[in-house]
Structure formats: structure tokens, C-alpha cells
Design a protein around this motif. Structure first.
Motif, PDB file in Angstrom:
ATOM      1  N   GLU A   1     -30.913   8.136  -0.886  1.00  0.00           N
ATOM      2  CA  GLU A   1     -32.377   8.359   0.005  1.00  0.00           C
ATOM      3  C   GLU A   1     -33.379   7.907  -0.835  1.00  0.00           C
ATOM      4  O   GLU A   1     -33.508   8.220  -2.028  1.00  0.00           O
TER       5      GLU A   1
ATOM      6  N   TRP B   1     -38.892  20.148  -0.600  1.00  0.00           N
ATOM      7  CA  TRP B   1     -37.875  19.207  -0.883  1.00  0.00           C
ATOM      8  C   TRP B   1     -37.108  19.992  -2.202  1.00  0.00           C
ATOM      9  O   TRP B   1     -37.775  19.710  -3.019  1.00  0.00           O
TER      10      TRP B   1
ATOM     11  N   LEU C   1     -37.574   8.129  -0.772  1.00  0.00           N
ATOM     12  CA  LEU C   1     -38.636   8.914  -0.017  1.00  0.00           C
ATOM     13  C   LEU C   1     -40.196   8.203  -0.403  1.00  0.00           C
ATOM     14  O   LEU C   1     -40.310   7.743  -1.732  1.00  0.00           O
TER      15      LEU C   1
ATOM     16  N   HIS D   1     -40.041  17.244  12.385  1.00  0.00           N
ATOM     17  CA  HIS D   1     -39.547  16.024  11.771  1.00  0.00           C
ATOM     18  C   HIS D   1     -39.065  15.064  12.996  1.00  0.00           C
ATOM     19  O   HIS D   1     -38.416  15.668  13.684  1.00  0.00           O
TER      20      HIS D   1
ATOM     21  N   HIS E   1     -41.388  12.845   8.181  1.00  0.00           N
ATOM     22  CA  HIS E   1     -41.508  14.386   8.070  1.00  0.00           C
ATOM     23  C   HIS E   1     -42.802  14.931   7.903  1.00  0.00           C
ATOM     24  O   HIS E   1     -43.663  14.133   7.112  1.00  0.00           O
TER      25      HIS E   1
ATOM     26  N   VAL F   1     -44.219  12.385   5.016  1.00  0.00           N
ATOM     27  CA  VAL F   1     -42.977  11.497   4.055  1.00  0.00           C
ATOM     28  C   VAL F   1     -42.108  10.970   5.065  1.00  0.00           C
ATOM     29  O   VAL F   1     -41.266  11.505   5.809  1.00  0.00           O
ATOM     30  N   GLU F   2     -41.967   9.677   4.425  1.00  0.00           N
ATOM     31  CA  GLU F   2     -40.926   8.788   5.102  1.00  0.00           C
ATOM     32  C   GLU F   2     -39.443   8.820   4.399  1.00  0.00           C
ATOM     33  O   GLU F   2     -39.753   8.700   3.126  1.00  0.00           O
ATOM     34  N   LEU F   3     -38.354   8.973   4.693  1.00  0.00           N
ATOM     35  CA  LEU F   3     -37.103   8.970   4.151  1.00  0.00           C
ATOM     36  C   LEU F   3     -36.296   7.765   4.925  1.00  0.00           C
ATOM     37  O   LEU F   3     -36.260   7.491   6.049  1.00  0.00           O
TER      38      LEU F   3
ATOM     39  N   ARG G   1     -32.552   6.793   4.428  1.00  0.00           N
ATOM     40  CA  ARG G   1     -31.159   7.426   4.071  1.00  0.00           C
ATOM     41  C   ARG G   1     -29.965   6.366   4.473  1.00  0.00           C
ATOM     42  O   ARG G   1     -30.076   5.978   5.597  1.00  0.00           O
TER      43      ARG G   1
END
Length: 264
Positions: A195, A247, A197, A150, A240, A219-221, A223
Motif C-alpha cells: 500500500e 489510519w 499513500l 471514500h 479517502h 488521501v489517495e491509496l 494497493r
């Protein structure tokens, strides 16, 4: 009746899911299947492309088509940010994930670049600064061995991190305890975070950077990290590879009705 390529793909998919073809197993060469009467070169190629799009195999020049590893890396929830890990020890978040997964790691598997950039609308909203404000961007690419897992870019207000190890581009975490320890030492102890997602199709640059197979989503995070008084000290965007992480979240179930009674 399903086309011949679909039937061939389904047969291989069943063998993969049943374990008859384990992770790392190599599928026959296209020419072998053509010679065995499984169809034309186009038919077999379509079947293999379908398996790749479904995330069951990877195809690379010189290595052929192999079954993808199924063991995903744990991406922890609350426990990856446990203060005892980074404040009292040296277990930064990505290392906490590796430890929980029983996987080896090296600190230099995280590379980074640090720069001052103008905040776009997403970053400005995340940090609570005007669009166009100068902020620090600390961009990391994390690998497991040679395989990228990632990318993560953390954004900071200059007044929070100027002169600290966070703005040092040396590969690996920002010294003992990583970035959160640096903020802690600077008087900004993290208290809570949010967070968000979502999954999406990767960009061409992300496909290349993360070495993604055809059809792999990311997968976009987002935070956002706060101190106890609500000051935002970090806004981060992670991308990611979807199949490389599982997760995992462990949290106390709230009871707002009981909380209200206790306040009366």
C-alpha cells in the motif's frame, strides 16, 4: 496586529479545540455577530471561511455553520485483511474498519459499478499489463449512513475474474467474504500486498462525490495485491476524505541483521 476576521476565527477555534463548542454545536448566524459588534458581514464571513478551510466547521445552506465531528473512523492496516475475516466469515475490509471503530454498518452502504476499460499507465503498471489492455474496473463508493467516506476502484485481469461475482454490479460486497473470497474460490489466494499513500487536493468531481467541505484534502491509496508466487490479482486506487479516517497500523518490527545471521 492580526486582522479582525483572524482574531474572530482564532477565538472560535480555541472554543472548538477546548470542547467549549462540542461537535455538532451551531455557531451564531452571521447577522447575530454583526449585531453584537464583532465586525461587518464580510469580516464574519471571512472568519467562518477560515474555520471551514481549517477543517473545524462545515457550512451548509439551511443548516448554518456547525462544528465538525472529531471522531474519525479507524482505517485498519494489516488486521483489516485478516483471512479469518473474509475466508471463514463475512467481514470484508470496510466492515472490519466499522467493527473496530464501534460503528454500525449496512452491507449496501457500498455501491458499485463494474465495467471493462482500457488500462492507463497507472493501472497497467500496477497490474503488470501493457497500456491499453482491457481490464475490469470495479468502482465502489462507500458511505457511513448518507455520508460518503471514500471511493475505491479495483482493477483485475479478465482471466482472473471473468464469470465470477466480482464482475456482478449488485450493490454491496461481492457475496460472502467479498472480492478476496471470490479470488480465493477461483484459486487465487492472496498472500501479501503493498500500500502506498499520499495526500493531495481533491478534484472538483471528488469534492462533489465525497461531499467534501472547502479546504478538505484527500488521501489517495494505491494497493497492489499478490498471490504467494508474486502474481498480481488486484490493483486498487482509493480516494479517502482525510478527516474521516484515522489510519492505524500494527506490525512486527523487522530485524534484517538477525535474519541474515539465521540464513548463514
Amino acid at each position: 496586529m492580526a486582522p479582525k476576521w483572524r482574531d474572530l476565527a482564532d477565538r472560535f477555534a480555541e472554543q472548538i479545540k477546548s470542547g467549549q463548542l462540542p461537535p455538532g454545536a451551531q455557531l451564531p448566524q452571521i447577522r447575530e455577530l454583526v449585531d453584537a459588534g464583532e465586525g461587518s458581514k464580510e469580516t464574519v464571513n471571512k472568519a467562518y471561511k477560515a474555520l471551514e478551510a481549517e477543517g473545524l466547521v462545515t457550512s451548509t445552506r439551511g443548516h448554518g455553520t456547525v462544528v465538525r465531528p472529531r471522531a474519525a473512523l479507524k482505517r485498519l492496516g494489516l488486521s483489516r485483511y485478516d483471512k479469518a475475516k473474509w475466508r471463514d466469515g463475512d467481514e470484508v475490509a470496510f466492515i472490519a474498519d466499522r467493527v473496530a471503530s464501534g460503528r454500525a454498518y449496512k452491507r449496501n452502504e457500498q455501491t458499485q459499478t463494474v465495467s471493462r476499460v482500457e488500462a492507463d499507465s497507472l493501472v497497467a503498471d500496477g497490474l503488470g499489463v501493457p497500456v491499453g489492455s482491457e481490464v475490469y474496473a470495479r468502482a465502489r463508493l462507500v458511505k457511513e449512513g448518507t455520508q460518503p467516506t471514500h471511493s475505491l476502484t479495483s482493477y483485475y485481469r479478465p482471466e482472473h475474474v471473468e464469470g465470477t461475482r466480482i464482475v456482478d454490479p449488485t450493490p454491496g460486497p461481492a457475496g460472502r467474504g467479498g472480492g478476496y473470497r471470490v479470488l480465493y474460490d477461483a484459486g487465487y489466494e492472496i498472500d501479501h500486498m503493498r500500500e502506498a499513500l499520499f495526500a493531495r487536493i481533491p478534484t472538483a468531481d471528488e469534492v462533489q462525490r465525497l461531499q467534501l467541505p472547502a479546504g478538505e484534502p484527500v488521501v489517495e491509496l494505491h494497493r497492489t495485491t499478490y498471490t504467494a508466487d508474486g502474481t498480481v490479482v488486484e490493483f486498487a486506487v482509493g480516494v479517502h476524505a482525510a478527516s474521516r479516517f484515522a489510519w492505524e497500523y500494527d506490525f512486527k518490527v523487522p530485524d534484517s541483521a538477525q535474519d541474515k545471521k539465521g540464513q548463514e
